[in-house]
Design a protein around this motif. Sequence first.
Motif, short mmCIF file in Angstrom:
data_model
loop_
_atom_site.label_atom_id
_atom_site.label_comp_id
_atom_site.label_asym_id
_atom_site.label_seq_id
_atom_site.Cartn_x
_atom_site.Cartn_y
_atom_site.Cartn_z
N THR A 321 0.75 -1.17 0.02
CA THR A 321 0.02 0.02 0.12
C THR A 321 0.88 1.20 0.07
OG1 THR A 321 -0.07 -0.02 2.22
CG2 THR A 321 -2.00 -0.98 1.11
N SER A 322 0.35 2.23 -0.84
CA SER A 322 1.20 3.45 -0.94
C SER A 322 0.21 4.63 -0.60
CB SER A 322 2.06 3.66 -2.00
OG SER A 322 1.21 3.46 -3.45
N GLN A 323 0.34 5.39 0.03
CA GLN A 323 -0.27 6.49 0.28
C GLN A 323 0.14 7.82 1.00
OE1 GLN A 323 -2.08 3.85 3.62
NE2 GLN A 323 -2.17 5.71 4.75
N GLY A 324 -0.69 9.00 0.94
CA GLY A 324 -0.19 10.03 1.89
C GLY A 324 0.28 11.46 0.86
N LEU A 325 -0.43 12.60 1.48
CA LEU A 325 0.04 13.75 0.77
C LEU A 325 1.19 14.28 1.27
CD1 LEU A 325 -1.09 15.60 -1.16
CD2 LEU A 325 -2.36 16.75 0.67
N PHE A 326 1.10 14.61 2.58
CA PHE A 326 2.22 15.33 3.31
C PHE A 326 3.34 14.12 3.90
CE2 PHE A 326 -0.83 18.21 3.83
CZ PHE A 326 -0.70 19.52 2.68
N LYS A 327 2.71 13.54 4.57
CA LYS A 327 3.54 12.38 5.27
C LYS A 327 3.09 10.85 4.31
CE LYS A 327 3.82 9.40 9.07
NZ LYS A 327 3.72 9.17 10.62
N THR A 328 4.08 10.52 3.75
CA THR A 328 3.87 9.41 2.81
C THR A 328 4.32 8.05 3.61
OG1 THR A 328 6.01 9.42 1.99
CG2 THR A 328 4.51 10.79 0.78
N ARG A 329 3.49 7.00 3.19
CA ARG A 329 3.82 5.71 3.76
C ARG A 329 3.60 4.71 2.72
NH1 ARG A 329 1.93 2.88 8.80
NH2 ARG A 329 0.18 2.15 7.94
N GLU A 330 4.76 3.78 2.74
CA GLU A 330 4.40 2.50 1.76
C GLU A 330 4.67 1.49 2.73
OE1 GLU A 330 6.82 2.29 -1.71
OE2 GLU A 330 5.62 3.74 -2.67
N VAL A 331 3.92 0.48 2.71
CA VAL A 331 4.00 -0.68 3.56
C VAL A 331 4.14 -1.77 2.52
CG1 VAL A 331 3.05 -2.22 5.47
CG2 VAL A 331 2.49 0.32 5.05
N ASP A 332 5.02 -2.92 2.60
CA ASP A 332 5.25 -4.16 1.94
C ASP A 332 4.90 -5.26 2.84
OD1 ASP A 332 5.91 -2.70 -0.36
OD2 ASP A 332 7.87 -3.56 -0.69
N ARG A 333 3.85 -5.92 2.45
CA ARG A 333 3.66 -7.24 3.32
C ARG A 333 3.96 -8.58 2.57
NH1 ARG A 333 0.25 -3.60 2.83
NH2 ARG A 333 -0.28 -2.41 4.39
N ASP A 334 4.80 -9.21 3.15
CA ASP A 334 5.07 -10.52 2.45
C ASP A 334 3.85 -11.50 2.25
OD1 ASP A 334 6.30 -12.79 1.76
OD2 ASP A 334 7.77 -12.96 3.38
N ASP A 335 3.57 -11.99 1.05
CA ASP A 335 2.51 -12.73 0.60
C ASP A 335 2.60 -14.18 1.35
OD1 ASP A 335 0.50 -11.18 -0.44
OD2 ASP A 335 1.23 -11.43 -2.51
N ASP A 336 3.79 -14.44 1.56
CA ASP A 336 3.81 -16.06 1.94
C ASP A 336 3.13 -15.95 3.37
OD1 ASP A 336 5.21 -16.89 -0.14
OD2 ASP A 336 7.01 -16.82 0.83
N ARG A 337 3.06 -14.79 4.10
CA ARG A 337 2.62 -14.63 5.62
C ARG A 337 1.33 -14.54 5.80
NH1 ARG A 337 7.22 -16.03 8.31
NH2 ARG A 337 9.15 -15.38 7.25
N LEU A 338 0.59 -14.20 4.63
CA LEU A 338 -0.71 -13.90 4.38
C LEU A 338 -1.52 -14.91 4.74
CD1 LEU A 338 -2.83 -11.66 3.64
CD2 LEU A 338 -2.83 -12.55 1.33
N ARG A 339 -2.49 -14.91 5.71
CA ARG A 339 -3.29 -15.99 6.19
C ARG A 339 -4.99 -15.74 5.97
NH1 ARG A 339 1.10 -17.71 6.37
NH2 ARG A 339 2.16 -18.75 7.74
N GLY A 340 -5.11 -14.49 5.57
CA GLY A 340 -6.67 -14.37 5.49
C GLY A 340 -7.01 -12.71 5.70
N VAL A 341 -8.47 -12.56 5.56
CA VAL A 341 -8.73 -10.97 5.59
C VAL A 341 -9.68 -10.87 6.38
CG1 VAL A 341 -9.59 -9.15 3.95
CG2 VAL A 341 -7.82 -10.71 2.89
N GLU A 342 -9.84 -10.01 7.08
CA GLU A 342 -10.94 -9.72 8.06
C GLU A 342 -11.78 -8.14 7.87
OE1 GLU A 342 -9.64 -9.23 12.06
OE2 GLU A 342 -11.64 -9.10 12.82
N ILE A 343 -12.90 -8.43 7.43
CA ILE A 343 -13.90 -7.06 7.20
C ILE A 343 -14.75 -6.87 8.38
CG2 ILE A 343 -15.36 -6.16 5.82
CD1 ILE A 343 -14.42 -7.44 3.29
N SER A 344 -14.31 -5.39 8.95
CA SER A 344 -15.31 -5.48 10.07
C SER A 344 -16.20 -4.03 9.79
CB SER A 344 -14.57 -5.05 11.38
OG SER A 344 -13.52 -4.32 11.12
N GLU A 345 -17.60 -4.26 10.14
CA GLU A 345 -18.39 -3.39 9.81
C GLU A 345 -19.14 -2.73 11.12
OE1 GLU A 345 -21.43 -5.08 6.52
OE2 GLU A 345 -19.97 -6.66 7.45
N PRO A 346 -18.75 -1.39 11.63
CA PRO A 346 -19.28 -0.92 12.73
C PRO A 346 -20.94 -0.81 12.60
CG PRO A 346 -18.10 0.92 11.34
CD PRO A 346 -18.12 -0.62 10.90
#
Lengths: 567, 165
Positions: A321-346
Amino acid sequence: MVWVDVVRSLLSLAPTGLAVGVFRVEARLSTLWPVLAVAVVGVAQAGHDLLRWAKTRYRVTGERVELRTGLLVRSHRSVRRDRIRSVTATATLRHRLAGLRVVTVGAGLPGAEGEAALRLDAVNVRTAERLRRDLLGGEPVAPPGDGAAPGDEPAERDGSPRSGSPVRDAAARGGPRDADARAGLRDADDPATDGATPSGAGARPAGAARGGGAVAGDARVLARIRWSWLVHNVVNVWAFVMAAGLLWGAYWTAGSFGFDAAGAVAELLDWRALGLGWSAVIAVAAAGVLGVAGMAVAFVAEFWDFRLTRVRTAAGSVLRTSQGLFKTREVDRDDDRLRGVEISEPVLWRWMGTADTNVITTGLTVWSMTPATIVLPRGPVRVARSVAAAVLDADPNPFEAPLRGHPPAALRRRLGWAALVVAALTGALAGLGAVLGLPRLWLAGPVSAPLVAVAAVVAYRALGHATVGDHLVVRSGLVSRSTSALRGGAVIGWQVRQSVLQRRLGLATLTATTAAGHGRYAAVDLAAADVVALAERTLPGLLAPFATAPPDQDPSLPPAHLARPAA
Amino acid sequence: MTGSTVRLRPPRHRVERRAVGWWTVRAVLGAAPVLAALAAAYAVAGSTRPWSGPALVVTVLAAAGYAAVVPSWRYAVHRWEATTEAVYASSGWFVREWRVAPMSRIQTVDRVRGPLQQMFGLATVTVTTASAHGPVRLVGLDAEVAARTAEQLTELVRQTPGDAT
């Protein structure tokens, strides 16, 4: 010759503090503490950063990443490279102006979440990029020119232009991993071991073998920001917190320039004529509008140019993911460690279809304020579901499959809790009323009963489970209804719980334990008879040896069970 | 009662009978500080008697009831089993719990003996996986059985391929 292979040892940190130098210190303003405080803090931070820069060293060896820091309290932290789960590159505005990035290495351990994170604040952009690629087993990169920015240490400048070639050569050979394991702390004078396995020590031999292959730069965009999602992010309780913060800051700043903010507001309207009620309404509404505007600005600044991409690397792939206007952030996540996804709805925003999306990954903490697990800003649940399917690479989509509801007994259990809550509330209010001299206060308890009952029904309707393809899907939660899809192979144990009351109702809770995310994902209050079947559909063979044959099972099974002990 | 039950058979082995004694002693010791405090309040500070008296009676009854019932209840529920594939245990009294951990995912095998357990010649074997919520605890085993089991488990884990996550 040693020089050539000593690639990334003993790099120095470039200073962050020098970019801070905006101090409004004027003798005339010495009585105005907020500005002075800003100045003092600024100077102190600059000094602190300078010290930190002087006393910080890090290096990346074939096996581990090490960081030494501290003046009075010396600390030495090292993280094994095959334990690295994520690499984040962030930059505040001052970092960006100076061409710097903060690199955070995430390598959580089970039970010690958020520990073992390693922060390099700050390195120059190219170094950050190279660290990110190398540490996550990505493509070994050869920077085209001199990779060092002005202000870097000589070691860096000498090392970086050549960093690509030895790495690639070693990778093509498959990487002498035995030597690598010994590398430890003496890499600096041992050319054979340094940078031998760009793919993170022996964790991914296949990747090492594929090493220098030309699979770099293959990025697939899974999601982009849409500004209509703004609606989902600006209206919530935090808007008022934000408004309070803004007002407080504005009040003091104005005060230090001799402007009486409170007086100005008092003159704005004839508050006395409006009466207390209307005054309060106007104040709250104004605060709300201010807060919403603040939230909108914050959201735009944070998610500017947001992209979720899957990037193919030499050793597999990462979710970026990459994002940010003033403060930028790029996060790389190893796919080998991916186990699932959680979606939460308030619950309060479910009518609007608002949802948060997190990945379930080993070693990433879910407790921090801006967790690396967030792969999509808060947005419509339809988008969240399709993006989740893309992230999981699952077809059919686990999040769009119909879930099996739980037996009505689960509703009875929740209504029972609701009755208890109402009773307790009534009792507490009666006690409070007696103390405060409000004899009618307890009536609020019974009045709340319908609301609590509705909550019970909502909680019951949230319950569901299914197995879709390879994934176990469970859903529960009242305040925040969360749906989790967990890869079957990620389940590392089962836990079945049944209280005496659940037993009377014929219910049980099946919990899958896993090394990722919250560590456990539960199908709450499903029919007790379904427990074993669900566990077996998710991960065949683990629970079956301990199961009793179902009474109404087809006759083909019991012989098979009988045959086993004889064998 | 809907007739819907969890279709899991109990694990093969019961825990050691002496565990009942251990649990009883533990229950009594757990209640002792509260009882002592209440008794002291009752004996020394006369003004507290209106509430410390009833509280004392209630606590004594609750503790006695717990010590009399729960250990045997636990003994009836607690069972364990280790196969070459997995460790399986059931525990609890009010809330029953069955736990399974596959051999290929086991990270550590610990054997713990507290002072009380030593008195009764008992030990606890804890099997942990990579999940913070996944440990399987075999409570109240005979010390020798526990030692042997821990040894066998360690050996099995060593032989079983797996990445433990």
